[in-house]
Design an enzyme around this catalytic site. Sequence first.
Site, PDB file in Angstrom:
ATOM      1  CE  LYS A 155      -1.851   3.146  -6.842  1.00 26.38           C
ATOM      2  NZ  LYS A 155      -1.818   1.673  -6.499  1.00 26.38           N
ATOM      3  CB  THR A 211       0.139   1.792  -3.221  1.00 25.58           C
ATOM      4  OG1 THR A 211      -1.165   2.398  -3.492  1.00 25.58           O
ATOM      5  CG2 THR A 211       0.460   0.740  -4.221  1.00 25.58           C
TER       6      THR A 211
END
Length: 331
Positions: free
Chosen positions: A190, A247
């Site tokens: 990620k 994120t």
Amino acid sequence: MNIDSVGIIGGGAWGTALAQAMRRAGRDVALWARETEVVSAINARHVNAAFLPGVALDQGIRATAKLGDAAACDALLLVAPAQHVRAVAHELQPLLRTGQPVVMCAKGIEQATGQMMGEVLAAELPQVIPAVLSGPSFAADVGRGLPAALTIACADEAAGQLLAERLGSAMFRLYWTNDLVGVELGGAVKNVLAIAAGIVDGQGLGASAHAALVTRGFAEMRRLGKALGARPETLIGLSGLGDLILTCGSPQSRNMSLGRALGRGETLPQALAGKLAVTEGVYTAAAVRRIADDKSIDMPICAAVCDIIDGRTSVKDAIGQLMQRPLKAED
Ligand SMILES: NC(=O)C1=CN([C@@H]2O[C@H](COP(=O)(O)OP(=O)(O)OC[C@H]3O[C@@H](n4cnc5c(N)ncnc54)[C@H](O)[C@@H]3O)[C@@H](O)[C@H]2O)C=CC1
Ligand SMILES: O=C(CO)COP(=O)(O)O
């Protein structure tokens, strides 16, 4: 096994926020920091202005410059940046006991070896019970006591459940799984995808393109997960999709804000200039690409981030190439 005290290895933003969370869970905390000024600021003024500014720290957090002080605790959280985990673990090795739980909190892959953090832990600290903590959680939120839910992975169910119970609290909710690979893979990939999402934002391509990029990026994470034996439910859970949403969706993310700077036309050195904080995706991109190439996994977004970081392609060319790729059902 008893977990009354927790040693935290690393006094950056996340280590400091975790110290707060551990105090809220009722644990004794010894926080080891490399920087002597961080140790003295925490002990004398209960602040870590260098790495977690604006957060008043629990006065029970004991900072130390001696690794042995933290290593003596019942359980350890290893919170060094991924590229430094091996060296720190190597130093810790003679100080740790057989069966002591050590929880990996870094999110990345070792660039030099392509190894996941769990592999580094097993190589350097074979005597411990390894675990991984990961999930959507900004240090600034956790440090302030805002609610967060994370996954704690441990192959040993009894130890994993005990860790979840003793390290967690109402505001820091922990869910146990035994899928270590799935949990650490989500946290590492990620970061690379957040750089890509930031690039799309920095280029001003709009919310629709952002959503498409994140969705296709998630397909890359799942393809890699399948090849490495991660469970699909882990990747759609907190430590995979959950952290990806956080994120890629917030400029509070260091990876995403670095991507935004690249997307606006800054070079990597310009985007990183003057920053103390670690941006893990920069170092993990090359490792992800190498694993994908070795295993013939299609990961064009991660490969594009790697090429942009290494200066092999421009942002505009990388985006142009991605947009020419055919879409598949799984994307
Ligand atoms: N900041 C956050 O919100 C979160 C961070 N993490 C992860 O936690 C890990 C640590 O990140 P942060 O605490 O945010 O770091 P940070 O970016 O706040 O600070 C950098 C840290 O790196 C350490 N460092 C620098 N050079 C080093 C060396 N040669 N050897 C050992 N340590 C060195 C510094 O002492 C400091 O603790 C990363 O893998 C990050 O992805 C995970 C969840 C949330
Ligand atoms: O891992 C994080 C949130 O879960 C922090 O992300 P950044 O390192 O991009 O700030």
